[in-house]
Write a protein that holds these residues in place. Structure first.
Motif, PDB file in Angstrom:
ATOM      1  N   ARG A 126       0.817  -1.215   0.000  1.00 13.37           N
ATOM      2  CA  ARG A 126       0.000   0.000   0.000  1.00 13.37           C
ATOM      3  C   ARG A 126       0.845   1.257   0.000  1.00 13.37           C
ATOM      4  NH1 ARG A 126      -4.448  -1.706   4.609  1.00 13.37           N
ATOM      5  NH2 ARG A 126      -5.528  -3.327   3.388  1.00 13.37           N
ATOM      6  N   ALA A 127       2.053   1.158   0.545  1.00 10.27           N
ATOM      7  CA  ALA A 127       2.954   2.314   0.549  1.00 10.27           C
ATOM      8  C   ALA A 127       3.481   2.633  -0.836  1.00 10.27           C
ATOM      9  CB  ALA A 127       4.114   2.072   1.513  1.00 10.27           C
ATOM     10  N   GLY A 128       3.358   1.664  -1.761  1.00 10.46           N
ATOM     11  CA  GLY A 128       3.761   1.943  -3.133  1.00 10.46           C
ATOM     12  C   GLY A 128       4.818   1.020  -3.694  1.00 10.46           C
ATOM     13  N   ILE A 129       4.969  -0.176  -3.124  1.00 17.41           N
ATOM     14  CA  ILE A 129       5.934  -1.145  -3.641  1.00 17.41           C
ATOM     15  C   ILE A 129       5.170  -2.223  -4.402  1.00 17.41           C
ATOM     16  CG2 ILE A 129       7.710  -2.843  -3.059  1.00 17.41           C
ATOM     17  CD1 ILE A 129       8.297  -1.210  -0.545  1.00 17.41           C
ATOM     18  N   GLY A 130       5.441  -2.320  -5.701  1.00 17.91           N
ATOM     19  CA  GLY A 130       4.784  -3.308  -6.554  1.00 17.91           C
ATOM     20  C   GLY A 130       5.772  -4.375  -6.981  1.00 17.91           C
ATOM     21  N   LEU A 131       5.444  -5.637  -6.747  1.00 20.50           N
ATOM     22  CA  LEU A 131       6.360  -6.748  -7.022  1.00 20.50           C
ATOM     23  C   LEU A 131       5.848  -7.606  -8.172  1.00 20.50           C
ATOM     24  CD1 LEU A 131       8.748  -8.657  -6.338  1.00 20.50           C
ATOM     25  CD2 LEU A 131       7.243  -9.751  -4.652  1.00 20.50           C
ATOM     26  N   VAL A 132       6.759  -7.879  -9.119  1.00 19.08           N
ATOM     27  CA  VAL A 132       6.542  -8.901 -10.141  1.00 19.08           C
ATOM     28  C   VAL A 132       7.445 -10.063  -9.744  1.00 19.08           C
ATOM     29  CG1 VAL A 132       6.624  -9.497 -12.576  1.00 19.08           C
ATOM     30  CG2 VAL A 132       6.064  -7.154 -11.887  1.00 19.08           C
TER      31      VAL A 132
END
Length: 229
Positions: free
Chosen positions: A77-83
């Motif tokens: 939610r803080a803005g870390i997106g993982l692939v």
């Protein structure tokens, strides 16, 4: 100012230490290549950043906030997106359902993802398990973008894919860099493709950051020592 900064990070799997002293510094809008041979701690570092694993020592700062006590869902939610490595799409869900499962309001929506990856638009009603490996990788990237992250982490996003699909994904990463200003942390084995997108690089050897700097400063001696077979 740093968006992501790791300082003296250590981490353990039970009693076994995997990270000993990892440092990296990624500013807003930069692309950082995280490099190293297999088993040296790259994916463990990603787990620590995403709070899928706790660091026992050092600090993990994101946008000035210490993530030490933050659970994984709050890091997202803080803005870390993982692939993640291995794609891990929701197999029984359709392409569209995968994309909207964790979507958050912002720049990235279904039309923009389908514009970046037209194949997904063509297959939006298909279940993820029916897609090719390359299409599933595009779906995993699109799903991460739909969370509208400030930092996108790509862990071996082109591993095991056909060359033509690899090139499509690298072209998409180049577009993200050129057109969005998104901060990106990318792990990959291809120095040539990394060199086309990365501003900076960090090399990890046995859980320790052994080299960091502008990617253009990465020389043959360093690659032979730490990245050669």
């Amino acid at each position: 100012m740093s968006l992501l900064k790791l300082s003296h990070v250590s981490a353990f799997y039970g009693a076994s230490q995997a990270l000993f002293d990892v440092h990296l510094d990624l500013a807003e809008g930069e692309v950082l290549a995280l490099m190293g041979r297999n088993g040296m701690g790259k994916s463990t570092t990603v787990k620590v950043i995403c709070r899928l694993m706790k660091n026992r020592g050092g600090s993990v700062m994101f946008d000035g906030r210490d993530l030490g006590s933050v659970p994984a869902h709050k890091a997202a939610r803080a803005g870390i997106g993982l692939v993640p490595e291995g794609r891990r799409c929701f197999a029984p869900l359709t392409v569209q359902e995968n994309l909207i499962a964790a979507a958050r309001p912002g720049h990235w929506d279904l039309p923009r993802v389908f514009e970046l990856f037209p194949r997904l638009g063509e297959r939006q009603g298909q279940v993820a398990s029916s897609l090719s490996g390359g299409e599933q990788q595009m779906l995993a990237i699109g799903r991460a973008l739909m969370t509208n992250p400030r930092l996108l982490i790509l862990d071996e996003a082109t591993e095991g894919l056909a060359p033509v699909i690899r090139q499509e994904i690298w072209a998409a990463i180049l577009r993200l860099k050129a057109e969005t200003g998104l901060s990106i942390l990318v792990i990959d084995k291809s120095l040539r493709e990394l060199g086309s997108v990365a501003d900076k690089g960090v090399i990890i050897e046995k859980g320790v950051s052994v080299w960091s700097g502008a990617f253009s400063a990465l020389d043959r001696d360093t690659t032979d020592r730490y990245l050669g077979v």
